[in-house]
Enzyme design. Structure first.
Site, PDB file in Angstrom:
ATOM      1  CE  LYS A   1      -3.956  -2.006   2.423  1.00 54.92           C
ATOM      2  NZ  LYS A   1      -4.959  -1.853   1.351  1.00 54.92           N
TER       3      LYS A   1
ATOM      4  NE  ARG B   1     -10.336  -9.689  -3.882  1.00 52.97           N
ATOM      5  CZ  ARG B   1     -10.688  -8.684  -4.678  1.00 52.97           C
ATOM      6  NH1 ARG B   1     -10.988  -8.907  -5.943  1.00 52.97           N
ATOM      7  NH2 ARG B   1     -10.738  -7.452  -4.210  1.00 52.97           N
TER       8      ARG B   1
END
Ligand code: BES
Ligand code: MN
Ligand code: ZN
Length: 478
Positions: A255, A330
């Site tokens: 990030k 996910r």
């Protein structure tokens, strides 16, 4: 620790009061000097959310219930309860009394709920403890049943638990520690807990969870919790799956600093929601069979970290091309969903801080929801959402969104295009379960960067009240 809350039938003259009423004329039932009552009446006439009268240091606070939409009416009462609790804390009061001058028990409970949820603090890591904090509320309300009040207290305590777990930084809450916390709660609340370790996760072939864990210095866990009461209304359990990423750096798809990582300890808020929910269900002994699964790890870069381009063999047997190590949630949830196949769930529900796209779409005022479950299940969930004001915005779940997950070299890839990321993430997850499925993306609601009424800055505990009410409805449905 939450404040202590209980019923009493006696009004104590000297205490600070939190009053709820439907009609201002009922203020006559309180032992107040005429000018004090007049002062409160004037404020209510001006539609102040909370009228306040300071009677030589004694606070009398009054909320008049608004007419109209039930869901909003309940919420306005909660917010008033929060305002009152904050005023008490400001005045450094440890104890106060709630007095109801109306006969709608749910509204009185909402006032208590707003006060309880608003009084939350997280000061475990402060060396100087707050000298005083609100500790006790006694409730004078003939219309409120003691059991109903106890249910409210139990659920609020589980919201506190979820908030604590979210607020606890990764330095103090690894995946293994999250498993230990679940085990302790299981003992206290009466649900069973099993924690699979890395070896067992390898034996299960959970390639998604193991891939995300590869950059980590700490092992992953799969937490398996179960509440299976005699006389449960459901033959097949409701299965809850919560994202338990204890810290999300984005992995090798790091990030961008600054700021985007500051709150990423919140990436196990889905796990906290499911742990809090099953604890509440067990405490209240709801006659509904519930299983809760939490796959957990942190997501970090490092020499062994999984890389963009890697192909993973998932627990289900499907292969996934990883094209962004920051789309890690996910991957771990997919393994938990396919592990969950063995339960033959009547409904399987995921809660996850899954995508920035969910937050961009609707902000912090609600979570997005989508899935394949029948309409009646979504309707039951929406009833719970209206009651708790943990609002849910339904997303379309058209087949075509899944086309974006086609991979050149594997069965699917873990990212879609630039648009509707919250939906393509949901579509990814849906590939890993055959059961009626509901996915809730709480990225916008799990962690706030400023207080919003009784939702504090930091972890909100979102999901606990919502899913408890959903399961309570399920338990009542036969
Ligand atoms: N944990 C984040 C999502 C998130 C963002 C939660 C902001 C709370 C606040 C998740 O793992 C993530 O990084 N998602 C990516 C997905 C993308 C790479 C497809 C995102 O939303 O950018
Ligand atoms: Mn991520
Ligand atoms: Zn994440």
């Amino acid at each position: 620790m939450m404040l202590q809350i209980g019923k009493t039938s006696r009004t104590a003259g000297a205490k600070d009061l939190l009053v709820i009423l439907s009609d201002p004329s009922l203020l006559r039932n309180l032992d107040l000097a005429r000018n004090d009552r007049q002062y409160l009446l004037e404020q209510l006439k001006e539609e102040k959310q909370v009228a306040v009268c300071d009677i030589s240091g004694r606070l009398v606070m009054v909320h008049q219930v608004a007419k109209g939409d039930r869901s909003r009416q309940l919420e306005l009462v909660r917010r008033a309860g929060n305002t009152m609790a904050l005023k008490l804390q400001e005045a450094k009061r440890e104890e106060a009394q709630v007095v109801s001058l109306q006969d709608d028990a749910a509204l009185t409970l909402a006032l208590v709920e707003g006060a309880a949820l608003g009084a939350y603090t997280f000061n475990r890591h402060k060396t100087e403890k707050q000298p005083t904090a609100l500790k006790k509320l006694s409730v004078v309300a003939p219309e409120v049943k003691a059991e109903a009040l106890q249910e409210l207290v139990d659920v609020c305590e589980c919201v506190y638990t979820a908030r604590d777990l979210v607020n606890e930084p990764a330095s103090h809450l690894s995946a293994v520690q999250l498993g230990e916390a679940a085990q302790e709660l299981g003992k206290a609340a009466g649900f069973s807990v099993k924690v699979l370790n890395k070896k067992q996760i390898e034996a299960e072939g959970m390639g998604g969870l193991l891939a995300v864990n590869r950059g980590s210095l700490d092992p992953p866990v799969l937490i398996i919790m179960e509440w299976k009461p005699k006389g449960a209304v459901n033959k097949q359990p409701v299965v809850l799956v919560g994202k338990g990423v204890t810290y999300d750096t984005g992995g090798l798809s790091l990030k961008p600093t600054p700021n985007s990582m500051d709150s990423m300890k919140c990436d196990m808020a889905g796990a906290a929601a499911m742990i809090g929910t099953i604890a509440a269900v067990a405490k209240r002994k709801l006659p509904v069979h519930v299983v809760a699964l939490v796959p957990s790890t942190d997501n970090r870069p490092g020499g062994r970290a999984f890389a963009p381009g890697d192909v993973l063999k998932m627990h289900s047997g499907l292969t996934v091309e990883n094209l962004n190590s920051d789309a890690e949630g996910r991957l771990i949830l997919a393994d938990a969903l396919s592990y969950g196949e063995r339960y033959g769930a009547e409904t399987i529900i995921t809660a996850a801080t899954l995508t920035g796209a969910a937050a961009r779409a609707i902000g912090t005022q609600g979570s997005v929801v989508m899935g394949t479950a029948p309409e009646e299940r979504f309707a039951m969930l929406q009833e719970a959402a209206a009651e708790t004001f943990e609002r849910l915005a339904p997303m379309p779940f058209w087949e075509e969104y899944a086309d974006e997950l086609k991979s050149d070299i594997a069965d699917l890839k873990n990212i879609g295009g630039a648009l509707a990321g919250q939906i393509t993430a949901g579509k990814f997850l849906a590939r890993f379960t055959t059961r009626p499925y509901i996915h809730i993306d709480i990225a916008g609601t799990a962690f706030l960067d400023r207080r919003d009424h009784y939702r504090p800055k930091g972890g909100t505990g979102v999901g606990v009240r919502l899913l408890f009410q959903f399961l309570k409805r399920r338990a009542a449905a036969n």
